[in-house]
Scaffold this active site. Structure first.
Site, PDB file in Angstrom:
ATOM      1  N   ASP A   1       3.685   0.109  12.390  1.00 42.80           N
ATOM      2  CA  ASP A   1       2.639  -0.773  11.874  1.00 42.80           C
ATOM      3  C   ASP A   1       2.854  -2.238  12.255  1.00 42.80           C
ATOM      4  O   ASP A   1       1.923  -3.053  12.167  1.00 42.80           O
ATOM      5  CB  ASP A   1       2.535  -0.649  10.352  1.00 42.80           C
ATOM      6  CG  ASP A   1       1.923   0.672   9.928  1.00 42.80           C
ATOM      7  OD1 ASP A   1       1.282   1.325  10.773  1.00 42.80           O
ATOM      8  OD2 ASP A   1       2.095   1.062   8.758  1.00 42.80           O
TER       9      ASP A   1
ATOM     10  N   ARG B   1      -5.225  -3.181  11.359  1.00 42.49           N
ATOM     11  CA  ARG B   1      -4.107  -3.929  11.912  1.00 42.49           C
ATOM     12  C   ARG B   1      -4.448  -4.581  13.252  1.00 42.49           C
ATOM     13  O   ARG B   1      -3.900  -5.635  13.589  1.00 42.49           O
ATOM     14  CB  ARG B   1      -2.872  -3.036  12.017  1.00 42.49           C
ATOM     15  CG  ARG B   1      -2.452  -2.486  10.653  1.00 42.49           C
ATOM     16  CD  ARG B   1      -1.043  -2.002  10.601  1.00 42.49           C
ATOM     17  NE  ARG B   1      -0.808  -1.283   9.346  1.00 42.49           N
ATOM     18  CZ  ARG B   1      -0.544  -1.862   8.178  1.00 42.49           C
ATOM     19  NH1 ARG B   1      -0.468  -3.186   8.101  1.00 42.49           N
ATOM     20  NH2 ARG B   1      -0.361  -1.130   7.083  1.00 42.49           N
TER      21      ARG B   1
ATOM     22  N   SER C   1      11.413   6.968  11.453  1.00 41.62           N
ATOM     23  CA  SER C   1      10.782   6.362  10.268  1.00 41.62           C
ATOM     24  C   SER C   1      11.479   6.788   8.982  1.00 41.62           C
ATOM     25  O   SER C   1      10.837   7.076   7.970  1.00 41.62           O
ATOM     26  CB  SER C   1       9.293   6.705  10.215  1.00 41.62           C
ATOM     27  OG  SER C   1       8.614   6.208  11.336  1.00 41.62           O
TER      28      SER C   1
ATOM     29  N   SER D   1       5.222  12.655  11.886  1.00 45.53           N
ATOM     30  CA  SER D   1       4.949  11.635  10.881  1.00 45.53           C
ATOM     31  C   SER D   1       5.878  11.772   9.680  1.00 45.53           C
ATOM     32  O   SER D   1       6.073  12.866   9.143  1.00 45.53           O
ATOM     33  CB  SER D   1       3.499  11.741  10.410  1.00 45.53           C
ATOM     34  OG  SER D   1       3.277  10.884   9.315  1.00 45.53           O
ATOM     35  N   SER D   2       6.454  10.655   9.243  1.00 52.36           N
ATOM     36  CA  SER D   2       7.281  10.669   8.032  1.00 52.36           C
ATOM     37  C   SER D   2       6.470  11.094   6.812  1.00 52.36           C
ATOM     38  O   SER D   2       7.037  11.553   5.812  1.00 52.36           O
ATOM     39  CB  SER D   2       7.883   9.289   7.795  1.00 52.36           C
ATOM     40  OG  SER D   2       6.871   8.331   7.514  1.00 52.36           O
ATOM     41  N   GLN D   3       5.141  10.950   6.887  1.00 54.96           N
ATOM     42  CA  GLN D   3       4.292  11.347   5.763  1.00 54.96           C
ATOM     43  C   GLN D   3       4.387  12.847   5.482  1.00 54.96           C
ATOM     44  O   GLN D   3       4.211  13.283   4.349  1.00 54.96           O
ATOM     45  CB  GLN D   3       2.847  10.947   6.040  1.00 54.96           C
ATOM     46  CG  GLN D   3       2.641   9.439   6.084  1.00 54.96           C
ATOM     47  CD  GLN D   3       1.292   9.041   6.648  1.00 54.96           C
ATOM     48  OE1 GLN D   3       0.552   9.870   7.188  1.00 54.96           O
ATOM     49  NE2 GLN D   3       0.949   7.769   6.538  1.00 54.96           N
TER      50      GLN D   3
ATOM     51  N   ARG E   1       2.593   6.075  -3.361  1.00 57.39           N
ATOM     52  CA  ARG E   1       3.670   6.884  -3.924  1.00 57.39           C
ATOM     53  C   ARG E   1       3.678   6.822  -5.444  1.00 57.39           C
ATOM     54  O   ARG E   1       3.851   7.846  -6.115  1.00 57.39           O
ATOM     55  CB  ARG E   1       5.019   6.424  -3.345  1.00 57.39           C
ATOM     56  CG  ARG E   1       5.186   6.810  -1.871  1.00 57.39           C
ATOM     57  CD  ARG E   1       6.271   5.971  -1.168  1.00 57.39           C
ATOM     58  NE  ARG E   1       6.585   6.506   0.150  1.00 57.39           N
ATOM     59  CZ  ARG E   1       5.870   6.291   1.240  1.00 57.39           C
ATOM     60  NH1 ARG E   1       4.772   5.521   1.171  1.00 57.39           N
ATOM     61  NH2 ARG E   1       6.231   6.814   2.397  1.00 57.39           N
TER      62      ARG E   1
ATOM     63  N   GLY F   1      -4.459   8.404   6.061  1.00 53.21           N
ATOM     64  CA  GLY F   1      -3.508   9.432   6.459  1.00 53.21           C
ATOM     65  C   GLY F   1      -2.494   9.722   5.374  1.00 53.21           C
ATOM     66  O   GLY F   1      -2.055  10.872   5.207  1.00 53.21           O
TER      67      GLY F   1
ATOM     68  N   LYS G   1       0.834  -1.202   0.000  1.00 51.05           N
ATOM     69  CA  LYS G   1       0.000   0.000   0.000  1.00 51.05           C
ATOM     70  C   LYS G   1       0.872   1.257   0.000  1.00 51.05           C
ATOM     71  O   LYS G   1       0.588   2.229  -0.704  1.00 51.05           O
ATOM     72  CB  LYS G   1      -0.930  -0.031   1.215  1.00 51.05           C
ATOM     73  CG  LYS G   1      -1.873   1.155   1.343  1.00 51.05           C
ATOM     74  CD  LYS G   1      -2.991   0.869   2.338  1.00 51.05           C
ATOM     75  CE  LYS G   1      -2.491   0.789   3.766  1.00 51.05           C
ATOM     76  NZ  LYS G   1      -2.282   2.128   4.370  1.00 51.05           N
TER      77      LYS G   1
END
Length: 425
Positions: free
Chosen positions: A307, A380, A194, A166-168, A25, A96, A20
């Site tokens: 995760d 999860r 991360s 967050s790495s996002q 990406r 997210g 995912k």
């Protein structure tokens, strides 16, 4: 829906589902490319559907073949047709990644849109990123959550963000800043966590002909770049394969095919962690095999692999000693408070699990008796409890099992194909 699972080992070989993280990406890079890209190996989970809908709302052409798992993306056309009467709407659902990857892109493209979402997503924090985007020319109707409208025109320059968010956020900037008219740098005001997910984004950019680099201080991102179209098959996913790999470590004779031994995915660490716990991991002819006998407790740093924590906690409940999950605070900001959800689920099944502010302690060695657990609307958590059910003394009922649709729609079908006994109540 509620689902009941009876104890019993899983058996056989299963192909790991598509990643995912990699699919998000690839879809965004394709939407930004000048031309047509073809992406194979897509699993049309709810999160991926959210990103597909988002790039369509921005003007990309999308042709999806769900049966074949293929998508053709025609890049966003410029100049974008404006509609000043009503800003375009981007429904992120509960994803997210969709939200945080696209927030910087809107002002980078000079577009206006309203972001919406559901579940816990409207409450998940975006303020640190929004404040930095505002400092560089973007405008937000609010920075405390969703819905919010984003507009303005992003400017290149020096961006400052703490590395423990967050790495996002960093991936979103990596997608957006190459499109600007000058070079940019992103500086980490605190050490980066991360990092593996940032490296995945750098790999996706490279596939699209875009240059950026990770430095000891942050990110270096040249401007005036153009995304190019590409053809790609999404790699298999360690995050969801981890459920089968942990089941194997707990005694199910399972193997998992399709995983890349040298993947950039941070969750490939599941193999090393299981080995540290006493399992044996091996790759042969593209198939990962895990065998476990007497597992023992370890200490696990959760910051690069949040995760993996739910299913590793289940594994720890069956290991000798107390496994300590450190640096786990960020798990409270996922689809649910995962620290609480994991501790609650394991306790209901008869294990001993204690949540602290930034840690989870799982004391193994006690038999899991079975019982009723909450799914917490978290894919999860549901899948982790399903793996726990395979080693319980009695049946397990999981509420809200439909949450698997978010990332792994075929999970229970494949569970049954591997010999698992489950049915909807």
């Amino acid at each position: 829906m509620d689902i009941q699972i009876h104890p019993g080992k899983l058996r056989g070989e299963i192909a790991a589902p598509p990643s995912k993280s990699a699919a998000h990406r690839a879809l965004i890079c394709a939407a930004l490319a000048d031309g047509e890209s073809r992406i194979g190996g897509i699993s049309f989970s709810q999160d991926i559907q959210a990103t597909l809908g988002a790039v369509q709302a921005l003007g990309a052409g999308v042709e999806a073949d769900e049966e074949a798992g293929n998508v053709v993306i025609r890049g966003i056309q410029a100049p974008f047709p404006a509609d000043s009467a009503s800003p375009r709407r981007i429904d992120c659902r509960e994803s997210g990644s969709t939200l945080r990857f696209l927030l910087p892109l809107l002002p980078a493209l000079g577009l206006e849109a309203e972001f919406t979402g559901k579940g816990r997503l409207p409450q998940r924090p975006i303020g640190v990123l929004a404040d930095e985007l505002i400092r560089h020319g973007a405008a937000f109707s609010q920075t405390e959550g969703l819905p919010c409208t984003v507009r303005g025109k992003l400017k290149p320059g020096r961006y400052l963000l703490p590395g423990n968010v967050s790495s996002q956020f960093f991936s979103g900037l990596l997608f957006a800043l190459p499109l600007l008219g000058g070079d940019s740098e992103v500086f980490f005001t605190r050490p980066l966590e991360s990092a593996g997910y940032v490296e995945m984004t750098l790999g996706a950019l490279e596939e699209s002909g875009v240059r950026a680099s990770l430095t000891p201080e942050g990110l270096s991102i040249p401007g005036r770049q153009q995304y190019r179209p590409f053809r790609q098959t999404v790699e298999a996913d360690y995050s969801n394969a981890a459920f089968w790999l942990c089941a194997a470590a707990l005694g199910s004779p399972l193997s998992c095919s399709g995983l890349a031994a040298r993947s950039r995915q941070p969750d490939r660490a599941v193999l090393a962690i299981l080995e540290e716990m006493g399992a044996q991991a091996a790759f042969s002819d593209g198939v990962a095999r895990i065998t476990g006998d007497r597992l023992h407790a370890v200490e696990i740093d959760c910051s690069p692999i949040p995760d993996l924590v739910p299913v590793l906690a289940v594994t720890a409940a069956c290991a000798e000693g107390t496994t300590v999950f450190q640096n786990a605070r960020r798990l409270r900001l996922k689809e649910c408070d995962r620290l609480h959800a994991v501790a609650d689920g394991l306790t209901r099944l008869g294990a001993e699990a204690v949540e602290e502010e930034d840690r989870l302690l799982v004391r193994g060695g006690r038999p899991l008796r079975g019982g009723a657990v909450e799914g917490y609307n978290d894919h999860r958590i549901v899948m982790a409890m399903a793996i726990a059910a395979t080693v319980c003394e009695g049946p397990v009922v999981i509420s809200g099992a439909e949450a698997v649709e978010k990332s792994y729609p075929d999970f229970f079908q494949q569970f049954q194909q591997l010999g698992g006994s489950c049915h909807v109540l």
